[in-house]
Design a protein around this motif. Structure first.
Motif, mmCIF file in Angstrom:
data_model
loop_
_atom_site.group_PDB
_atom_site.id
_atom_site.type_symbol
_atom_site.label_atom_id
_atom_site.label_comp_id
_atom_site.label_asym_id
_atom_site.label_seq_id
_atom_site.Cartn_x
_atom_site.Cartn_y
_atom_site.Cartn_z
ATOM 1 N N LEU A 386 0.892 -1.014 0.059
ATOM 2 C CA LEU A 386 -0.028 0.126 0.055
ATOM 3 C C LEU A 386 1.002 1.265 -0.066
ATOM 4 O O LEU A 386 1.890 1.320 0.770
ATOM 5 N N VAL A 387 0.359 2.265 -0.806
ATOM 6 C CA VAL A 387 1.172 3.444 -1.008
ATOM 7 C C VAL A 387 0.150 4.694 -0.827
ATOM 8 O O VAL A 387 -0.842 4.746 -1.303
ATOM 9 N N GLU A 388 1.056 5.790 -0.555
ATOM 10 C CA GLU A 388 0.312 7.044 -0.543
ATOM 11 C C GLU A 388 -0.183 7.503 -2.163
ATOM 12 O O GLU A 388 -1.101 8.176 -2.440
ATOM 13 N N ASP A 389 1.078 7.198 -2.728
ATOM 14 C CA ASP A 389 0.919 7.797 -4.297
ATOM 15 C C ASP A 389 1.690 6.776 -5.019
ATOM 16 O O ASP A 389 2.646 6.133 -5.006
ATOM 17 N N GLN A 390 0.878 6.206 -6.288
ATOM 18 C CA GLN A 390 1.553 5.172 -6.918
ATOM 19 C C GLN A 390 2.767 5.558 -7.858
ATOM 20 O O GLN A 390 3.410 4.567 -8.385
ATOM 21 N N THR A 391 2.933 6.871 -7.893
ATOM 22 C CA THR A 391 3.954 7.258 -8.975
ATOM 23 C C THR A 391 5.332 7.630 -7.955
ATOM 24 O O THR A 391 6.148 6.982 -8.635
ATOM 25 N N THR A 392 5.043 7.944 -6.823
ATOM 26 C CA THR A 392 6.246 7.927 -5.837
ATOM 27 C C THR A 392 6.498 6.816 -5.356
ATOM 28 O O THR A 392 7.713 6.580 -4.766
ATOM 29 N N LYS A 393 5.692 5.881 -5.177
ATOM 30 C CA LYS A 393 5.519 4.694 -4.373
ATOM 31 C C LYS A 393 5.707 4.793 -2.834
ATOM 32 O O LYS A 393 6.226 4.152 -2.103
ATOM 33 N N LYS A 394 5.366 6.060 -2.491
ATOM 34 C CA LYS A 394 5.755 6.523 -0.901
ATOM 35 C C LYS A 394 4.823 5.744 -0.243
ATOM 36 O O LYS A 394 3.457 5.543 -0.311
ATOM 37 N N PRO A 395 5.271 4.722 0.794
ATOM 38 C CA PRO A 395 4.661 3.846 1.665
ATOM 39 C C PRO A 395 3.658 4.524 2.366
ATOM 40 O O PRO A 395 3.416 5.502 2.801
ATOM 41 N N LEU A 396 2.380 3.708 2.409
ATOM 42 C CA LEU A 396 1.346 4.209 3.227
ATOM 43 C C LEU A 396 1.664 4.494 4.888
ATOM 44 O O LEU A 396 2.347 3.379 5.208
ATOM 45 N N ASP A 397 1.172 5.398 5.440
ATOM 46 C CA ASP A 397 1.585 5.451 6.807
ATOM 47 C C ASP A 397 1.217 4.337 7.752
ATOM 48 O O ASP A 397 0.185 3.886 7.730
ATOM 49 N N LYS A 398 1.871 4.335 8.832
ATOM 50 C CA LYS A 398 1.636 3.329 9.923
ATOM 51 C C LYS A 398 0.189 3.427 10.526
ATOM 52 O O LYS A 398 -0.465 2.297 10.359
ATOM 53 N N ALA A 399 -0.223 4.781 10.758
ATOM 54 C CA ALA A 399 -1.737 4.900 11.152
ATOM 55 C C ALA A 399 -2.888 4.209 10.287
ATOM 56 O O ALA A 399 -3.687 3.667 10.507
ATOM 57 N N LYS A 400 -2.662 4.607 8.966
ATOM 58 C CA LYS A 400 -3.518 4.072 7.895
ATOM 59 C C LYS A 400 -3.437 2.583 7.812
ATOM 60 O O LYS A 400 -4.381 2.047 7.543
#
Length: 450
Positions: A386-400
């Motif tokens: 899971l990612v915040e943004d599919q382009t940057t691939k920034k991982p979804l944060d722990k709380a989410k």
């Protein structure tokens, strides 16, 4: 057992949990599981959930396998314990070792050294690898190579070959002489390579380069999971393990296949090494060997190593290693029953069929949920990254990630969160309807992170 109120009141107070911060557990006490039946578990509040992680990759036969329960009970009545340290064997340990040699004959395994679990099995393999080279008169061969993102347990040696800082940093310095190469992970790798076959070649080249740098005659063994489990279900290209085997052979390096998760059908084959068509020098097994009903593992030894140990005249092959519960008769009896049921039910075939259905369901979820960056899987090993943004691939944060897990739990499915990955490893007896239920619950869970 104390009453329900006592258990709830004292949950996480007198116990520390694996892979968790003690303060977090006290602030947010974990779920208390009370019963299990088939592929389901029930918590202390009476909620029944489909266990999509099979305990911890291991309850392949579900929670109602009567043949294992009977075998444990009967062995308890006959001989509840005896040690193998004092020149003794037990009937169950003899029989299980024989059956394991038959089971893993295609991989070339001929001997078993019994342990209490996966970390023990890896530790044993590392020690036997070093001892093998001492017997051979090559005592400079002490180093180990492994994959980044790999997971091999929590003992000092096992943690040293782990390729994830989460399991290493707080315990360093670890075993010296351990070096890691990039994993063949198409979603994230230092080569920015998305073609699995090309990435396999690049990672294999990195292995060859590291061997040249270290000196092949200083390396005892290379260890890898055929499919990387806890690191995020990273599935190599089918060529990768064969390339590794060729490189190891070229330099005389032992190859250890860590099958603690992948053994006994989870990938759709009876082992990960068999899936990729490779014969390792050692294999480590545990988890599904008893379907989690009793702590048991084994290090399996191939013929080449066995011959060296058993032909030794110097005394160097005397094994100064073992565990109080090595070859525990109750555990071995459970293992014999578990293997019989595993074979009878053809769990490898069900894992392949249900795994294909699960992968298609997860790909459908990816098309509906932008936070799903990647879907990976082999048999009944699967992950959603899971990612915040599919382009940057920034991982979804722990709380989410926690929100997703909680919402999925409320939808009556238990999943596992590891970093920004949702790990799925249901019992190998799951049905097509169970797979559909997992997908429906995940759909609910993913919506919670929006």
């Amino acid at each position: 057992m104390r009453d329900t109120n006592f258990l709830i009141e004292n949950n996480a107070k007198a116990i520390w949990h694996p892979m968790a911060h003690p303060a977090d557990m006290r602030a947010r006490p974990p779920k208390v599981m009370m019963r299990g039946s088939g592929v389901h578990v029930s918590d202390i509040e009476g909620r029944t959930l489909l266990d999509a992680v099979a305990g911890l990759w291991n309850v392949n036969l579900g929670y109602s396998c009567d043949p294992i329960k009977r075998a444990i009970s009967e062995q308890m009545d006959a001989l509840p314990y005896y040690s193998g340290f004092r020149g003794t064997s037990t009937g169950p340990s003899i029989q299980l070792a024989y059956e394991l040699a038959e089971w893993f004959e295609p991989e070339g395994m001929v001997r078993s050294f019994f342990t209490s679990g996966g970390s023990d099995s890896v530790e044993t393999a590392l020690r036997l690898a070093r001892q093998y080279w001492k017997i051979k008169g090559q005592s400079d061969r002490t180093k180990f190579l492994a994959l980044k993102r790999g997971y091999h347990g929590t003992h000092f040696g096992a943690a040293s070959v782990n390729g994830n800082a989460n399991f290493r940093r707080n315990y360093e310095p670890l075993l010296p002489g351990v070096f890691h190469i990039p994993a063949p992970w198409t979603y994230r790798n230092p080569f920015n390579e998305t073609d699995p076959a090309k990435l396999a070649e690049l990672c294999a080249a990195a292995l060859a380069d590291e061997i040249e740098f270290q000196g092949g005659d200083t390396i005892a063994a290379f260890i890898m999971e055929p499919v990387l489990g806890a690191g995020g279900v990273i599935v190599p290209h089918e060529s990768f393990m064969k390339l590794v085997r060729e490189i190891c052979d070229k330099h005389g390096i032992l190859m250890i296949s860590d099958e603690v998760v992948t053994g006994f059908g989870r990938t759709g084959a009876w082992s990960g090494a068999r899936l990729w068509g490779v014969k390792p020098d050692m294999m480590t097994i545990a988890k599904a060997i008893t379907s989690g009903y009793f702590p048991l593992g084994a290090t399996l030894i191939g013929e080449k190593m066995a011959e060296v140990f058993e032909a030794d005249k110097s005394g160097l092959a005397s094994i100064g290693h073992g565990y109080t519960y090595s070859g525990h008769p109750v555990g071995c009896a459970a293992g014999i029953a578990a293997l019989a049921e595993t074979r009878r039910l053809r769990l490898n075939e069900n894992a392949a069929a249900r795994g294909s259905e699960l992968r298609q369901a997860l790909l459908a979820l990816q098309s509906r949920h932008p936070i799903v960056g990647d879907v990976r899987g082999q048999g009944l090993m699967a992950a959603l990254e899971l990612v915040e943004d599919q382009t940057t691939k920034k991982p979804l944060d722990k709380a989410k990630m926690a929100d997703v897990a909680a919402a999925t739990y409320e939808a009556d499915v238990m999943i596992r969160v590891s970093g920004n990955n949702i790990i799925l490893s249901p019992p190998l007896i799951v049905s097509a309807a169970d797979v559909e239920k997992i997908a429906v619950a995940l759909d609910v869970g993913l919506l919670s992170a929006v």
